[in-house]
Scaffold this active site. Structure first.
Site, PDB file in Angstrom:
ATOM      1  N   HIS A  18       0.828  -1.212   0.000  1.00  0.00           N
ATOM      2  CA  HIS A  18       0.000   0.000   0.000  1.00  0.00           C
ATOM      3  C   HIS A  18       0.862   1.263   0.000  1.00  0.00           C
ATOM      4  CE1 HIS A  18       0.880   0.590   4.199  1.00  0.00           C
ATOM      5  NE2 HIS A  18       0.289  -0.534   4.570  1.00  0.00           N
ATOM      6  N   HIS A  21       4.174   1.414   2.113  1.00  0.00           N
ATOM      7  CA  HIS A  21       5.321   0.713   1.520  1.00  0.00           C
ATOM      8  C   HIS A  21       5.853   1.515   0.327  1.00  0.00           C
ATOM      9  CE1 HIS A  21       2.548  -2.634   2.950  1.00  0.00           C
ATOM     10  NE2 HIS A  21       3.540  -2.639   3.818  1.00  0.00           N
ATOM     11  N   CYS A 126       3.078 -11.329  20.616  1.00  0.00           N
ATOM     12  CA  CYS A 126       2.084 -10.743  19.711  1.00  0.00           C
ATOM     13  C   CYS A 126       2.381 -11.276  18.310  1.00  0.00           C
ATOM     14  CB  CYS A 126       2.159  -9.219  19.718  1.00  0.00           C
ATOM     15  SG  CYS A 126       1.156  -8.514  18.394  1.00  0.00           S
ATOM     16  N   CYS A 129       3.105  -8.456  15.674  1.00  0.00           N
ATOM     17  CA  CYS A 129       4.447  -7.856  15.700  1.00  0.00           C
ATOM     18  C   CYS A 129       5.536  -8.899  15.526  1.00  0.00           C
ATOM     19  CB  CYS A 129       4.708  -7.152  17.017  1.00  0.00           C
ATOM     20  SG  CYS A 129       3.602  -5.806  17.363  1.00  0.00           S
ATOM     21  N   CYS A 143      -1.089  -5.422  23.354  1.00  0.00           N
ATOM     22  CA  CYS A 143       0.023  -5.013  22.511  1.00  0.00           C
ATOM     23  C   CYS A 143      -0.159  -3.544  22.148  1.00  0.00           C
ATOM     24  CB  CYS A 143       0.045  -5.867  21.236  1.00  0.00           C
ATOM     25  SG  CYS A 143       0.979  -5.091  19.912  1.00  0.00           S
ATOM     26  N   HIS A 146      -0.977  -3.290  18.183  1.00  0.00           N
ATOM     27  CA  HIS A 146      -2.171  -3.901  17.593  1.00  0.00           C
ATOM     28  C   HIS A 146      -3.407  -3.859  18.480  1.00  0.00           C
ATOM     29  CE1 HIS A 146       1.067  -5.561  15.132  1.00  0.00           C
ATOM     30  NE2 HIS A 146       0.159  -5.574  14.181  1.00  0.00           N
ATOM     31  N   LYS A 295      -3.493   5.468  11.003  1.00  0.00           N
ATOM     32  CA  LYS A 295      -2.545   4.721  10.188  1.00  0.00           C
ATOM     33  C   LYS A 295      -3.360   3.766   9.323  1.00  0.00           C
ATOM     34  CE  LYS A 295       1.687   2.100  10.426  1.00  0.00           C
ATOM     35  NZ  LYS A 295       2.118   0.787  10.876  1.00  0.00           N
ATOM     36  N   LYS A 298      -6.221  -2.609   7.135  1.00  0.00           N
ATOM     37  CA  LYS A 298      -7.328  -3.283   6.456  1.00  0.00           C
ATOM     38  C   LYS A 298      -8.603  -3.123   7.251  1.00  0.00           C
ATOM     39  CE  LYS A 298      -5.501  -7.267   4.412  1.00  0.00           C
ATOM     40  NZ  LYS A 298      -5.383  -8.672   4.498  1.00  0.00           N
TER      41      LYS A 298
HETATM   42  N1  MSP Z   1       9.262  -7.091   7.531  1.00  0.00           N
HETATM   43  C1  MSP Z   1       9.426  -6.014   8.418  1.00  0.00           C
HETATM   44  C2  MSP Z   1      10.675  -5.224   8.114  1.00  0.00           C
HETATM   45  C3  MSP Z   1      11.932  -6.021   8.135  1.00  0.00           C
HETATM   46  S1  MSP Z   1      13.298  -5.045   7.675  1.00  0.00           S
HETATM   47  C4  MSP Z   1      14.631  -6.012   7.964  1.00  0.00           C
HETATM   48  C5  MSP Z   1       8.212  -5.075   8.331  1.00  0.00           C
HETATM   49  N2  MSP Z   1       7.496  -5.155   7.202  1.00  0.00           N
HETATM   50  S2  MSP Z   1       6.188  -4.279   6.896  1.00  0.00           S
HETATM   51  O1  MSP Z   1       5.637  -4.828   5.678  1.00  0.00           O
HETATM   52  O2  MSP Z   1       5.334  -4.217   8.009  1.00  0.00           O
HETATM   53  O3  MSP Z   1       6.713  -2.877   6.528  1.00  0.00           O
HETATM   54  C6  MSP Z   1       6.881  -1.850   7.473  1.00  0.00           C
HETATM   55  C7  MSP Z   1       7.340  -0.629   6.736  1.00  0.00           C
HETATM   56  O4  MSP Z   1       6.368  -0.261   5.721  1.00  0.00           O
HETATM   57  C8  MSP Z   1       7.487   0.621   7.570  1.00  0.00           C
HETATM   58  O5  MSP Z   1       8.693   0.671   8.284  1.00  0.00           O
HETATM   59  C9  MSP Z   1       7.420   1.667   6.478  1.00  0.00           C
HETATM   60  O6  MSP Z   1       8.607   1.671   5.757  1.00  0.00           O
HETATM   61  C10 MSP Z   1       6.294   1.135   5.608  1.00  0.00           C
HETATM   62  N3  MSP Z   1       4.982   1.572   6.089  1.00  0.00           N
HETATM   63  C11 MSP Z   1       3.912   0.776   6.372  1.00  0.00           C
HETATM   64  N4  MSP Z   1       2.850   1.567   6.720  1.00  0.00           N
HETATM   65  C12 MSP Z   1       3.204   2.860   6.676  1.00  0.00           C
HETATM   66  C13 MSP Z   1       2.518   4.088   6.807  1.00  0.00           C
HETATM   67  N5  MSP Z   1       1.254   4.169   7.123  1.00  0.00           N
HETATM   68  N6  MSP Z   1       3.214   5.217   6.567  1.00  0.00           N
HETATM   69  C14 MSP Z   1       4.512   5.211   6.170  1.00  0.00           C
HETATM   70  N7  MSP Z   1       5.178   4.071   6.028  1.00  0.00           N
HETATM   71  C15 MSP Z   1       4.622   2.877   6.411  1.00  0.00           C
HETATM   72  O7  MSP Z   1       8.010  -4.314   9.237  1.00  0.00           O
END
Ligand code: MSP
Length: 521
Positions: A18, A21, A126, A129, A143, A146, A295, A298
């Site tokens: 989304h 990412h 959790c 997480c 948590c 969450h 934030k 889903k």
């Molecule tokens: N898999 C772990 C990261 C491992 S790194 C060795 C993880 N993955 S995640 O799919 O949850 O991605 C988290 C990251 O997605 C956040 O750190 C950020 O880069 C991005 N984001 C997810 N939601 C976000 C927002 N709402 N706003 C900005 N960035 C966010 O954690």
């Protein structure tokens, strides 16, 4: 030549990609492109994090085997990045055999260093997480991320002696001001290290409970904790320990959001230190995109799909908006209204309009050829100076991850150029037959426009190439338009006189919001 290695988080494949990412990956892409323009030897890494309970659960829900499921979602991330103009050098998947081998080598090293022990463990786990929480960390037994009740799990596990490295880490963070940036996250990391609440890290899961992971090299009944496995991607992608890419690019920089500050600011440096490796250069931390004050999730139904946004509003405009709207490190609000407002104000009215009027005047007055300038008057010198100054500011601010301010500085020039047109009234000069003065004015404009287009390449490569093409310098392949942006700031040199430029330009058509459906006019 400086080397510059930048990573994004590797994303979990339990959900579709989304806006959040996309933001991290677009920022990383822009920063790497910027370094390319500075002439650096760059390496840009992204990928997917494919082990752990979360993935198994998501696969089960989807009625698929974990492998099939991760293959599918990982492919979705890869195709998304291609559609968003992301030029990564490597896409790593933690289920690759090469990565698994590196994780085992790393674990064995840390084990050999005496930093892994076996012990009894009970904690609040959790699943969201993928980590244990201590009693103290829970909020009302829930948590904090969450808002769900973690499960109490008690079992024998392997531990990484992380606490041994925390005093060293604390002084390292204190001594290196911008190791973790912006400052607020450095302060947050120091607070974590100061609280003394950090214990050793549980780095295994018994296979009786979880099989979807990398087997510990020293105990085949256990798999590696997903975070320990995931963080190692940053060096396994460089072929550590043997590949020359490791020597060439490490230490690099990481880019993450604040949700994963702790594993990056605490676990990872301690892991590197234990393995006898240099720590990373910088950890760059950004805030969240909020949609309707929350934030994205889903359950809240406020997920923004990046490809849909770029299709409806244009990829360049979408990327521009993300970098311009969020102050790096802080949260920002996403709404289609805000996006359309920026497109109309900054891109259509300011930048697009400048290109359109200057190119059509060049067509009318000089047959679309860049004219030979005559003497620069004070107002021309002033514009040239403003332009160079704004370019230097852009380089300084962008390099310091202050994307909003960098773009604002560039727009000072764009707006000043529109005013310069209004004040110099080329149409009057034309009427009066003052060709020498008219030539200088048009030359100043075309030169400053070229500078602006160059600076925009990291942020919006497509539109920048289009602008440069309109200004008579067609791009070659996907290479940066210049490779010494710093030096560009020293001289006010434009397209050479005689160069043929486009006769018209319509870069960013205004968007009218009609109810929910935006329409390009
Ligand atoms: N898999 C772990 C990261 C491992 S790194 C060795 C993880 N993955 S995640 O799919 O949850 O991605 C988290 C990251 O997605 C956040 O750190 C950020 O880069 C991005 N984001 C997810 N939601 C976000 C927002 N709402 N706003 C900005 N960035 C966010 O954690």
């Amino acid at each position: 030549m400086n080397s510059f290695f930048l990573t994004t988080p590797i994303y979990y494949v339990n959900a579709r990609p989304h806006l959040g990412h996309a933001y991290s990956t677009i920022v990383a892409d822009s920063v790497v492109r910027f370094h390319k323009m500075l002439g650096d030897d760059t390496f840009f890494l992204t990928g997917t994090d494919e082990h752990g309970d979360k993935i198994v659960q998501a696969a089960e829900k989807g009625g698929r085997s974990p492998q099939k499921f991760v293959d599918e979602i990982s492919a979705r991330f890869q195709s998304l990045w291609a559609q968003l103009g992301i030029a990564n050098d490597r896409f790593i998947r933690t289920t690759e055999p090469g990565h698994k081998r590196v994780v085992q080598t790393f674990l064995q090293r840390v084990h050999d260093a005496g930093d892994i022990y076996f012990g009894a463990f009970g904690g609040h786990y959790c699943y969201g997480c993928e980590r244990f929480y201590t009693e103290k960390e829970l909020e009302n037994g829930l948590c904090p991320q969450h808002r769900t009740r973690p499960e109490f799990i008690s079992e024998k596990n392997y531990f990484f002696r992380m606490s041994k490295y925390l005093p060293w880490l604390k002084s390292y963070v204190e001594e290196h001001e911008d190791f973790i940036r912006p400052r607020r996250y450095r302060a947050e990391a120091l607070a974590m290290l100061e609280a003394g609440a950090l214990e050793d890290l549980c780095i295994s899961r018994p296979k009786t409970r979880l099989q979807w992971g990398i087997e510990l090299p020293f105990d085949k009944d256990y798999v590696c904790y997903v975070w320990f496995d995931a963080l190692i991607n940053y060096i396994s992608a460089l072929g550590w320990p043997d590949d020359q890419n490791f020597a060439r690019y490490w230490p690099g920089e990481h880019l993450v959001a604040k949700d994963i500050l702790k594993p990056h600011a605490v676990f990872w440096p301690a892991m590197l230190k234990s393995a006898g490796l240099p720590v990373y250069g910088h950890l760059n931390v950004h805030g969240y995109w909020l949609v309707r004050e929350a934030k994205m999730s889903k359950t809240l139904g406020n997920i923004i799909e990046p490809v849909e946004m770029s299709r409806r509003f244009g990829l360049s405009a979408f990327r521009y908006f993300l970098l311009r709207e969020m102050r790096f490190g802080e949260d920002a609000r996403f709404s289609e209204e805000a996006l359309v407002k920026r497109i109309n104000a900054d891109l259509s009215n300011d930048l697009g309009n400048l290109f359109s009027r200057v190119l059509s005047m060049t067509a009318k007055y000089f047959g679309s050829r860049v004219p030979e300038p005559s003497v620069f008057l004070q107002e021309d010198e002033a514009i040239a100076e403003l332009c160079l100054h704004s370019l230097q500011n852009f380089v300084r601010l962008f390099g310091g991850m202050r994307f909003d301010a960098a773009l604002e500085s560039l727009w000072e020039t764009v707006r000043a150029l529109n005013k310069y047109v209004d004040r110099q009234t080329p149409w009057m000069l034309y009427k009066q037959g003052d060709t020498a003065r008219l030539a200088t004015v048009m030359y100043v404009l075309l030169t400053a426009m070229r500078k602006t287009a160059l600076c925009l390449w990291p942020i919006m490569p497509d539109a920048s190439r289009q602008m440069l093409e309109q200004l008579g310098s067609p791009a070659v392949g996907n290479a940066p338009p210049v490779t010494a942006l710093g030096e560009e700031g020293i001289s006010f040199d434009g397209p050479s006189p005689g160069t043929i430029v486009a006769a018209a330009s319509n870069l960013f058509p205004r968007i009218e919001m009609k109810k929910d459906t935006p329409q390009k006019t």
